[in-house]
Write an enzyme that holds these catalytic residues in place. Structure first.
Site, PDB file in Angstrom:
ATOM      1  N   CYS A  97     -24.834  24.072  57.745  1.00 28.69           N
ATOM      2  CA  CYS A  97     -23.970  24.618  58.796  1.00 28.69           C
ATOM      3  C   CYS A  97     -24.870  25.410  59.741  1.00 28.69           C
ATOM      4  CB  CYS A  97     -22.824  25.443  58.226  1.00 28.69           C
ATOM      5  SG  CYS A  97     -23.284  27.000  57.433  1.00 28.69           S
ATOM      6  N   ARG A 134     -20.012  28.056  55.291  1.00 21.98           N
ATOM      7  CA  ARG A 134     -19.635  26.697  54.884  1.00 21.98           C
ATOM      8  C   ARG A 134     -20.662  26.011  54.004  1.00 21.98           C
ATOM      9  NH1 ARG A 134     -18.598  24.486  60.742  1.00 21.98           N
ATOM     10  NH2 ARG A 134     -20.345  25.905  61.089  1.00 21.98           N
TER      11      ARG A 134
END
Length: 165
Positions: free
Chosen positions: A20, A26
């Protein structure tokens, strides 16, 4: 697609990198969730799993506390992870590099060196979601955003493992 080696196979592990932007929400969640699925399947010796960011904003930092808390609700511990940037060497060291969204996928494509061997794609291409094709960034959102991110990643990681087995 390369399958996971059998228990008496001497091939090197399948190497998977999740990416990410900052490597604090994430991608560390994806790293932890995929490792959780791999471990639960008894395949931990057949995979090497890591995460990185397309930007070096948070190098050395632990994952965002909200990501850690959400993961722990699902028995996934992210506390030992530390953010790092993607390196040119990653494109030769990893078999799979999975971006959370198109912006990060484009960043990866821009820095892919000549002769790179990694397969670069979006993580959610491996999931069942028809509503989402990117993992949204939960950083500026509330708790519901972190739950949505967890659920999308969990689904895609489950699908990825099925494909790689």
């Amino acid at each position: 697609m390369r399958n996971a080696p059998s228990s008496d196979d001497d091939r090197r592990p399948i190497r998977v990198l999740f990416v990410c932007m900052g490597n604090i929400c994430r991608s560390p969640t994806a790293e932890g969730v995929f490792r959780h699925h791999v471990d639960a399947s008894g395949l931990s010796t057949h995979f090497e799993i890591d995460s990185a960011g397309t930007h070096a904003y948070h190098t050395g930092d632990a994952p965002d506390p909200r990501s850690q808390a959400k993961a722990l609700e699902h028995d996934v511990d992210l506390s030992n992870q530390r953010a790092r940037p993607v390196t040119e060497a990653d494109f030769g060291n990893f078999d799979w590099i999975l971006a959370m969204d198109r912006d990060n996928l484009k960043s990866l494509e821009r820095i892919t060196p000549e002769g790179a061997t990694a397969q670069v794609s979006l993580l959610l291409e491996h999931g069942t979601s028809t509503e989402f094709d990117e993992v949204p960034d939960p950083y500026y959102g509330g708790a519901r955003g972190f739950e949505l991110v967890y659920q999308l990643i969990d689904d895609a990681c489950s699908g990825l493992l099925k494909k790689l087995r």
